[in-house]
Write an enzyme that holds these catalytic residues in place. Structure first.
Site, PDB file in Angstrom:
ATOM      1  N   GLU A 240       0.811  -1.229   0.000  1.00  0.00           N
ATOM      2  CA  GLU A 240       0.000   0.000   0.000  1.00  0.00           C
ATOM      3  C   GLU A 240       0.831   1.260   0.000  1.00  0.00           C
ATOM      4  O   GLU A 240       1.778   1.392   0.771  1.00  0.00           O
ATOM      5  CB  GLU A 240      -0.916   0.000   1.217  1.00  0.00           C
ATOM      6  CG  GLU A 240      -1.860   1.173   1.304  1.00  0.00           C
ATOM      7  CD  GLU A 240      -2.934   0.963   2.359  1.00  0.00           C
ATOM      8  OE1 GLU A 240      -3.263  -0.198   2.658  1.00  0.00           O
ATOM      9  OE2 GLU A 240      -3.420   1.959   2.893  1.00  0.00           O
ATOM     10  N   GLU A 266      -6.224   6.463  -0.877  1.00  0.00           N
ATOM     11  CA  GLU A 266      -6.697   7.251   0.270  1.00  0.00           C
ATOM     12  C   GLU A 266      -6.267   8.716   0.152  1.00  0.00           C
ATOM     13  O   GLU A 266      -6.850   9.571   0.831  1.00  0.00           O
ATOM     14  CB  GLU A 266      -6.184   6.650   1.578  1.00  0.00           C
ATOM     15  CG  GLU A 266      -4.710   6.757   1.800  1.00  0.00           C
ATOM     16  CD  GLU A 266      -4.290   6.152   3.131  1.00  0.00           C
ATOM     17  OE1 GLU A 266      -4.001   4.944   3.152  1.00  0.00           O
ATOM     18  OE2 GLU A 266      -4.240   6.876   4.146  1.00  0.00           O
ATOM     19  N   HIS A 316     -10.380   3.138   2.603  1.00  0.00           N
ATOM     20  CA  HIS A 316      -9.419   3.430   3.672  1.00  0.00           C
ATOM     21  C   HIS A 316     -10.107   3.587   5.021  1.00  0.00           C
ATOM     22  O   HIS A 316     -11.187   4.176   5.109  1.00  0.00           O
ATOM     23  CB  HIS A 316      -8.709   4.747   3.321  1.00  0.00           C
ATOM     24  CG  HIS A 316      -7.980   5.359   4.456  1.00  0.00           C
ATOM     25  ND1 HIS A 316      -8.477   6.429   5.165  1.00  0.00           N
ATOM     26  CD2 HIS A 316      -6.795   5.035   5.028  1.00  0.00           C
ATOM     27  CE1 HIS A 316      -7.608   6.767   6.116  1.00  0.00           C
ATOM     28  NE2 HIS A 316      -6.587   5.929   6.055  1.00  0.00           N
ATOM     29  N   GLU A 336     -11.660  -2.110   5.781  1.00  0.00           N
ATOM     30  CA  GLU A 336     -10.585  -1.967   6.767  1.00  0.00           C
ATOM     31  C   GLU A 336     -11.247  -1.789   8.126  1.00  0.00           C
ATOM     32  O   GLU A 336     -12.356  -1.264   8.220  1.00  0.00           O
ATOM     33  CB  GLU A 336      -9.713  -0.762   6.419  1.00  0.00           C
ATOM     34  CG  GLU A 336      -8.546  -0.561   7.369  1.00  0.00           C
ATOM     35  CD  GLU A 336      -7.515   0.434   6.873  1.00  0.00           C
ATOM     36  OE1 GLU A 336      -7.711   1.045   5.805  1.00  0.00           O
ATOM     37  OE2 GLU A 336      -6.480   0.575   7.549  1.00  0.00           O
TER      38      GLU A 336
HETATM   39  O1  LIG Z   1      -5.191   2.728   7.429  1.00  0.00           O
HETATM   40  C1  LIG Z   1      -4.506   3.168   6.485  1.00  0.00           C
HETATM   41  O2  LIG Z   1      -4.448   2.678   5.338  1.00  0.00           O
HETATM   42  C2  LIG Z   1      -3.706   4.365   6.735  1.00  0.00           C
HETATM   43  O3  LIG Z   1      -3.077   4.855   5.808  1.00  0.00           O
HETATM   44  C3  LIG Z   1      -3.668   4.927   8.124  1.00  0.00           C
HETATM   45  C4  LIG Z   1      -2.333   5.487   8.520  1.00  0.00           C
HETATM   46  O4  LIG Z   1      -2.342   5.581   9.904  1.00  0.00           O
HETATM   47  C5  LIG Z   1      -1.129   4.685   8.162  1.00  0.00           C
HETATM   48  O5  LIG Z   1      -1.406   3.390   8.013  1.00  0.00           O
HETATM   49 MG   LIG Z   2      -3.035   3.510   4.085  1.00  0.00          MG
END
Ligand SMILES: O=C(O)C(=O)C[C@@H](O)CO
Ligand SMILES: [Mg+2]
Length: 390
Positions: A240, A266, A316, A336
């Site tokens: 990601e 995101e 996201h 998620e």
């Molecule tokens: O949850 C995600 O994909 C995010 O980008 C949140 C962030 O805190 C980093 O993972």
């Molecule tokens: Mg992320």
């Protein structure tokens, strides 16, 4: 029905927070500063809540977590005058009105996030006005329950990460997202540390569990090209945000390597932003956030686009505004999910502001047919731990 009031309030958390660990999560600032500096930027401890009232006495809630104080100014100064006195059922017109009126400066980033918050509140009103959950207005129930993946596993000590993975494996999760702590600046030592963390988590969750890897824009094209073949042995479902959102060519080159599916979105905005990602085959998984991308009106269009391109949508951060989009389309196979924790990065702050969020059970979420609108109400339990900016 007419909109009679719009209020945007910034909730600024002043309660205890988990202090940032050293190499907590790679992120876009890593290429510039020492780690400690970057961790300070990696905090989202404010949230703007939008309340919209109608002449029929309904109140709808929206929310925005990107630059919440700026989003409030945009809502107060630019968006409220565009929706006051309007019929919320003209939601496409209102979304276009906000989007086109702010094109000169708002088509990416906080402008779209502010529009999203107003749009969410409008859809909350629509559902409440016909006593239906929002997903029923978008296409209805396409899943008995929503499969979800446990999302946290920020980079800490490996035994801490293994304990965390074990805890949520025992709660029935069959999919996990973890964060890398190192990137290009950390050279081969960082490569080794990154690989060790993936091996450690894979050791706990086994090979028959989905594992996703999060870079949060902290790597670059050259480093990612080196890392992909090394990571393939751990069979991740996706990697990601390896590069910054503007590096679409970088995304496309990495995705075309076809070693590990690349995910992102995101930090992308509007229907056109996602058309560009899809046309350029930049991602194998789309991850917009409905409180950023342009709201439910925009996300619903992107769902259809992703269906046509056969690219799955896994929004996201979870949270109720995204769950309704996932429930209402076959294009979105899962959500998620951040459980409620002590306030850390801030993804969990949602739970301290709103009631109504579903709790995952055995790796699944459910949305009820008998709860109208988005299904959220304002929580009072933690109000004393927020400064509220009217
Ligand atoms: O949850 C995600 O994909 C995010 O980008 C949140 C962030 O805190 C980093 O993972
Ligand atoms: Mg992320």
């Amino acid at each position: 029905m007419k909109i009679t009031a719009v209020r945007a309030r910034v909730y600024e958390w002043k309660g205890k927070t988990v202090p940032p660990q050293g190499n907590f999560c790679s992120n876009a600032m890593d290429l510039l500063y020492s780690r400690q500096e970057t961790m300070k930027t990696f905090r989202f401890h404010q949230w703007t809540v939008v309340e919209i009232e109608t002449d029929t006495g309904l109140v709808g809630y929206g929310n925005v977590a990107l630059a919440p104080k700026v989003a409030k100014q945009i809502i107060d100064q630019y968006l409220t005058p565009l929706v006051m006195g309007q019929d919320p059922w003209d939601y496409e017109y209102l979304n276009q009105r906000m989007y086109r009126a702010t094109q000169a400066w708002g088509r990416k980033g906080v402008g779209m996030a502010a529009i999203s918050a107003v749009d969410l509140a409008i859809w909350d009103i629509l559902g409440k006005s016909v006593n239906k959950p929002v997903f029923k207005l978008l296409g209805g129930r396409t899943k008995e329950k929503i499969p979800c993946y446990y999302s946290k596993l920020y980079r800490t000590d490996l035994d801490e990460m293994q304990k965390e993975a074990e805890t949520y494996l025992k709660q029935g999760f069959t999919a996990f997202k973890m964060r890398f702590g190192y990137g290009p600046k950390d050279l081969q030592k960082g490569v080794v540390e990154n690989l060790k963390s993936v091996a450690a988590v894979r050791e706990v969750i086994g090979d028959d569990t989905d594992l996703m890897l999060e870079c949060y824009m902290g790597w670059n094209l050259e480093y990612t090209k080196r890392m992909l073949p090394k990571l393939a042995q751990y069979q991740p479902r996706w990697l990601e945000e390896p590069v910054i959102a503007d590096d679409i060519d970088g995304y496309a080159e990495l995705n075309a390597m076809n070693i590990i599916p690349i995910s992102g979105g995101e930090h992308e905005f509007s229907l056109y932003g996602f058309k560009q990602l899809l046309d350029r085959k930049a991602v194998s998984v789309v991850q917009y956030d409905t409180n950023r991308v342009g709201g439910i009106t925009m996300a619903h269009k992107i769902n259809a686009l992703c269906e046509a391109y056969s690219v799955p949508v896994i929004p996201h951060a979870g949270q109720m505004h995204n769950y309704h989009l996932t429930m209402s389309t076959l294009a979105s196979p899962m959500a998620e999910y951040f459980p409620m924790f002590d306030v850390e990065v801030g993804n969990e702050l949602f739970y301290y502001i709103f009631d109504g969020e579903p709790v995952a059970e055995n790796g699944f979420l459910d949305l009820r047919d008998d709860v109208p609108g988005l299904g959220l109400s304002l929580k009072t339990e933690f109000l004393d731990q927020f400064d509220i900016i009217e």
